[in-house]
Structures are given as C-alpha cells and as structure tokens.
Design an enzyme around this catalytic site. Structure first.
Site, mmCIF file in Angstrom:
data_model
loop_
_atom_site.group_PDB
_atom_site.id
_atom_site.type_symbol
_atom_site.label_atom_id
_atom_site.label_comp_id
_atom_site.label_asym_id
_atom_site.label_seq_id
_atom_site.Cartn_x
_atom_site.Cartn_y
_atom_site.Cartn_z
ATOM 1 N N CYS A 275 -11.654 48.714 55.350
ATOM 2 C CA CYS A 275 -12.377 47.691 54.576
ATOM 3 C C CYS A 275 -12.576 46.370 55.307
ATOM 4 O O CYS A 275 -13.700 46.007 55.627
ATOM 5 C CB CYS A 275 -11.637 47.448 53.263
ATOM 6 S SG CYS A 275 -11.577 48.923 52.246
HETATM 7 N N1 LIG Z 1 -9.354 53.311 51.471
HETATM 8 C C1 LIG Z 1 -9.364 52.154 50.842
HETATM 9 O O1 LIG Z 1 -8.357 51.452 50.769
HETATM 10 C C2 LIG Z 1 -10.606 51.663 50.146
HETATM 11 C C3 LIG Z 1 -10.486 50.591 49.244
HETATM 12 C C4 LIG Z 1 -11.607 50.127 48.599
HETATM 13 C C5 LIG Z 1 -12.842 50.685 48.878
HETATM 14 N N2 LIG Z 1 -12.949 51.703 49.778
HETATM 15 C C6 LIG Z 1 -14.287 52.265 50.005
HETATM 16 O O2 LIG Z 1 -14.374 53.521 49.356
HETATM 17 C C7 LIG Z 1 -15.199 54.418 50.107
HETATM 18 C C8 LIG Z 1 -14.416 55.676 50.424
HETATM 19 O O3 LIG Z 1 -13.290 55.328 51.219
HETATM 20 P P1 LIG Z 1 -12.050 56.283 51.414
HETATM 21 O O4 LIG Z 1 -10.992 55.447 52.044
HETATM 22 O O5 LIG Z 1 -11.730 57.006 50.163
HETATM 23 O O6 LIG Z 1 -12.650 57.312 52.490
HETATM 24 P P2 LIG Z 1 -12.008 58.711 52.962
HETATM 25 O O7 LIG Z 1 -12.524 58.947 54.332
HETATM 26 O O8 LIG Z 1 -10.541 58.719 52.701
HETATM 27 O O9 LIG Z 1 -12.648 59.774 51.974
HETATM 28 C C9 LIG Z 1 -14.000 60.055 51.946
HETATM 29 C C10 LIG Z 1 -14.169 61.518 51.633
HETATM 30 O O10 LIG Z 1 -15.564 61.773 51.504
HETATM 31 C C11 LIG Z 1 -15.830 63.051 52.050
HETATM 32 N N3 LIG Z 1 -17.262 63.132 52.342
HETATM 33 C C12 LIG Z 1 -17.947 62.545 53.334
HETATM 34 N N4 LIG Z 1 -19.253 62.802 53.218
HETATM 35 C C13 LIG Z 1 -19.399 63.574 52.122
HETATM 36 C C14 LIG Z 1 -20.496 64.152 51.463
HETATM 37 N N5 LIG Z 1 -21.741 63.980 51.917
HETATM 38 N N6 LIG Z 1 -20.286 64.889 50.366
HETATM 39 C C15 LIG Z 1 -19.028 65.076 49.903
HETATM 40 N N7 LIG Z 1 -17.934 64.530 50.470
HETATM 41 C C16 LIG Z 1 -18.127 63.781 51.556
HETATM 42 C C17 LIG Z 1 -14.914 63.137 53.247
HETATM 43 O O11 LIG Z 1 -14.690 64.476 53.628
HETATM 44 C C18 LIG Z 1 -13.650 62.459 52.709
HETATM 45 O O12 LIG Z 1 -12.759 63.370 52.126
HETATM 46 C C19 LIG Z 1 -15.644 53.639 51.339
HETATM 47 O O13 LIG Z 1 -16.882 53.048 51.076
HETATM 48 C C20 LIG Z 1 -14.583 52.559 51.457
HETATM 49 O O14 LIG Z 1 -15.094 51.410 52.118
HETATM 50 C C21 LIG Z 1 -11.854 52.210 50.414
#
Ligand SMILES: NC(=O)c1ccc[n+]([C@@H]2O[C@H](COP(=O)([O-])OP(=O)(O)OC[C@H]3O[C@@H](n4cnc5c(N)ncnc54)[C@H](O)[C@@H]3O)[C@@H](O)[C@H]2O)c1
Length: 454
Positions: A275
């Site tokens: 982030c």
């Molecule tokens: N991790 C954090 O602390 C956090 C906090 C707030 C916001 N976010 C935001 O949330 C979003 C997700 O982050 P995250 O940390 O959960 O990511 P992550 O990488 O842990 O998980 C994302 C998942 O999406 C899947 N994926 C990718 N493309 C796909 C598709 N086309 N169809 C289906 N699945 C698909 C991946 O295989 C993965 O399992 C991002 O935009 C991030 O900036 C993350």
C-alpha cells in the site's frame, strides 16, 4: 430499478443473497470469511488454483484468518472457492479484491482489475451488486469498471448496482480486523450506495457512506498518502538528527506526549507493503493527467526511496569502526518481511538493503521466523537463499547484524550480547550500547563520538 434494488435488499437482509469475492488474498479472504460468518453463502473466485484448493480443503493461508474459521464455514456450506468465473451467474453480489501494483515506470497496473471485470462481465446479470475494493486512482470505478460492465448492455444504477469501498485491513493487527474497521462506501447512485452499505452492514460494524465512488477512491489515497508523507518527513528528520547527533527516536517519543495536534510516525529502512509505497503514485499519476504537479507525494517518495541507501551507509560506518569494509564482510539481515510479525514480503525494504549490500561485496545471510526463504527474483542481483536461525552461536559468526524488521520473536538481548556490531533501523534495542548503531541517532555509547565532535 426500484424493484431490482428491493429484491436485492431483501435477499441481503434474509441472507439469501449469494456473495462472491474475486481475489482471495490478504483482503479478499478475510472479507469472504466475514460474509460467511454473517450467514451468507460466500464464494471466492481466484485464478490461483492452490488458494482455491486450500479453501475447499478448509485451510487458511492468511495468518489473520484462522484455519478453524475456514473449516467451520466450509463444513456449514457457507464458504467455497473456484477458479471458474461462470459461477458469477449464480451470485448476487461481488467484491473485487485483486492486486493493484505499479508498473516499473510507477504508472498504475490496471491489468488485474481489467481481467477480473472481464471475467465478471461475461456473466453479469440484472440485479447484481458489484463493488470494487482494490486501492486505485479516483475515477477507476466509473471510467474503467463501469464502461466494461455496461458493454454487456446492462446499465449501472439501473440494471445492476456499482460501488467502490476501499479496504483498510492492517495485516497482523490484533485489535482491528475486517469486521471492526469502519467501511467507507461510495455508490454510483444513491441506490448503489445503499445496497453496498446494506451488504457491508451485515458483516462489518460501522459503515461510512460518502457521496460518490470517486470520493471513496480518494479517501483511501488520502489515508495512505498521509502515511507516506509523514513517514517521509520523519525519515528526513532522522537524516538531520544523524548529522546533528540527536536521537530521533527520543525526539518522537517526547513529541508524542503532546495530547493534541501531533501524531507519531517513526523512521525506518524504507517503505514496504502493497500500500504505502504504491498507492500515492496512483494518485500522482491521475493528478498529473489533469496538469497538477503533486509535490508532497514525489518528495516523500524520493526521501523514503533513499532510506535503504542510508542504511547501507550506516552499515559501512559501523564496520569502519572495526576497521572492516562492507566488501567481504559477513552480514546478517534480521527480518525481511515488510513489517513486524507478518509474512508479507511485498516491496520490503529489506530486499533493497540486501541487494545494495550484495552489490558492495558483502556476504549476505538473513534470519526471519516468518519468511523461510527468499527467491532470487525478490532481490536485485540475488539468489535463492534460506533463513538462518538466530541462535547465539550463529549471531557471533557475522561481522554485522542489520535489524531491518523488528519481529517480536527475535532475542534482542542475545543479539546485543553476541553481535560484534548491530545496525538497528527500528529502535528495537532501546538501551544505548557501544556496539549498536541506530538509524537517526548517535552511536550507542555516544561518548566517544561526542569527544570527536567537541
Ligand atoms: N494487503 C493489504 O494490507 C491491503 C490493505 C488495504 C488495501 N489493499 C488493496 O487490496 C487489493 C488486494 O490486495 P491483497 O493484499 O489482498 O492482494 P493479494 O495479492 O494478497 O491477493 C490478490 C488475489 O487476487 C488474485 N487475482 C489476481 N488477478 C485475479 C483475477 N483476474 N481474477 C481472480 N483473482 C485474481 C490473486 O491470485 C490473489 O490471490 C489491492 O488493491 C491492495 O492495494 C491491500
């Protein structure tokens, strides 16, 4: 439209709505579990077959989500997962939680959102609610997602409902998790907002409605830019304090006793995680398209991005006191996850520190109870490397130990007793010690340094 909204509202209230979450990562899995706990049938859709298999086997792979929860919900038939987007035909609501990284050029990489929305659009049907949660620039929901969904012939706010709701999860935080962090929700229309608020309100304690998807998108970017800029400020203060022989950690701790108008941020080896190092650049990219020059974001990025270089200078300074060079020294990096007590390596500054030390000829080892191995692709010029145990015997083998991530599991007392030289980038070792070189502070004992300066 009113009839479709009413039908969906009824389904949500009665828990007959079938919820779907696209992207079962740090954000998506906890959300799917909350929907399951609230009594909905939740289906996760992910391209990663291993994650899908794990959920269907009743196993969690996210530390904040207990396997017992996944198992219990699976056994009740409330949680399952698939790689197949055709399940969208059976779903009433979908939350999109896919990654939003930056390209090398620091431009937003929208490919994951685009591919997820393509998958949904093929099976979109009237009466559905689609909520984007991925952190992104203001305008993504109505400029990117909406046109793709409307290309099906269905209209947002009329045939289906569309909203943006930023995710604020803080992995590893024992107090605040998905269910008790207030959820900001902005819909394309009032009905869209209300339905999204209804859905989240079933599983999350506090809902904060805002007037549009763009406001909701901007809220998240303000929150993360606020952190990036304040960390940049305190990192710059650390660099100043280093020159001025002042302990920046003591300064921040004293400043935070002010009961109003101050919020403590701490310096460190650089920004990490999915982030803070990334999201502000989504905003600056969009701002530049309007001809606006976002100076705070760029400056903070510059200062924060330089911190790993400063850490390496500190290592060099520390080794110098032992008449040693970085070149040829055995250096143990303590902690490679991007923050304490989590296993997430994304954008971890430890990778930069290791790469820079390696480039200067150091022999690198690392210890991290959360990260058993680091792959060659994760650090510049690096190779596959496995964690070593931080036993007393091991510690003594290294010319220098660099604390990059202050995991609770580390035995800091043993470190101080056994290591010849320590560079502490996190203020993990509180008491001054002649062998400890702290980021933004005079050397431990400081008396010899004072003598030189006087
Ligand atoms: N991790 C954090 O602390 C956090 C906090 C707030 C916001 N976010 C935001 O949330 C979003 C997700 O982050 P995250 O940390 O959960 O990511 P992550 O990488 O842990 O998980 C994302 C998942 O999406 C899947 N994926 C990718 N493309 C796909 C598709 N086309 N169809 C289906 N699945 C698909 C991946 O295989 C993965 O399992 C991002 O935009 C991030 O900036 C993350």
């Amino acid at each position: 439209m009113a009839a479709l909204a009413e039908t969906l509202r009824d389904k949500i209230r009665s828990r007959r709505a079938r919820t779907g979450v696209v992207g079962l990562g740090y954000v998506g899995l906890p959300l799917a579990v909350e929907f399951g706990k609230a009594g909905f049938h939740a289906t996760g859709i992910d391209l990663d077959a291993r994650k899908v298999q794990a959920i269907n086997d009743g196993r969690s792979y996210i530390p904040d989500v207990p396997t017992a929860d996944v198992q219990a919900l699976g056994a009740k038939g409330l949680l399952d997962a698939t790689t197949d987007f055709s399940i969208v035909r059976d779903l009433d609501t979908i939350n999109i939680c896919v990654p939003t990284p930056l390209r090398k050029t620091k431009d937003p990489d929208m490919s994951y959102i685009v591919s997820a929305v393509e998958g949904i659009a093929k099976h979109l049907h009237p009466g559905m609610l689609i909520v984007l949660e991925s952190t992104t620039y203001p305008g993504t929901t109505d400029e990117v997602v909406q046109p793709m969904l409307e290309a099906t012939g269905l209209k947002a706010g009329q045939d289906f409902f569309l909203a943006f709701s930023p995710e604020r999860v803080d992995p590893g935080n024992p107090t605040f998790q998905t269910h008790n962090v207030p959820k900001v929700v902005g819909g394309y229309t009032t009905a869209c907002s209300q339905l999204a608020a209804e859905l989240y309100g079933s599983a999350i304690e506090t809902i904060v409605p805002v007037s549009s998807t763009r406001v909701a998108e901007m809220v998240k970017l303000l929150e993360n830019t606020f952190r990036a800029v304040n960390i940049g400020l305190v990192n710059e203060l650390a660099l100043m304090c280093d020159r001025m022989n002042i302990n920046v950690w003591e300064v921040v701790d004293a400043a935070k006793t002010k009961p109003f108008g101050f919020m403590a941020f701490y310096p460190g080896p650089g920004l990490g995680g999915h982030c803070i190092p990334i999201d502000p650049f989504y905003l600056s990219w969009k701002a530049k398209q309007t001809g606006f020059d976002p100076r705070f974001i760029e400056l903070a990025g510059h200062i924060n991005g330089g911190m790993p270089h400063y850490v390496v200078d500190k290592v060099s300074e520390a080794l110098n006191t032992r008449r040693k060079a970085v070149n040829g020294s055995n250096i143990l990096v303590a902690g490679v996850a991007y923050k304490r007590d989590i296993d997430d390596m994304r954008e971890s500054p430890a990778m930069d520190v290791m790469g820079l030390l390696l480039a200067r000829g150091a022999n690198i080892a690392y210890a991290d109870p959360w990260v058993p191995e680091v792959h060659a692709r994760e650090w510049s010029g690096g190779y596959d490397i496995k964690a070593v145990d931080m036993t007393r015997g091991n510690i003594a083998k290294y010319d220098c130990v660099v604390i990059v991530t202050d995991h609770k599991a580390f035995d800091y007392q043993a470190l101080v007793e056994e290591a010849d030289v320590i560079v502490d980038t996190r203020n993990a070792i509180k008491d001054p010690h002649p062998n400890v070189f702290k980021l933004g502070a005079p050397r431990g004992a400081s008396e010899d340094r004072k003598a030189v300066i006087v």
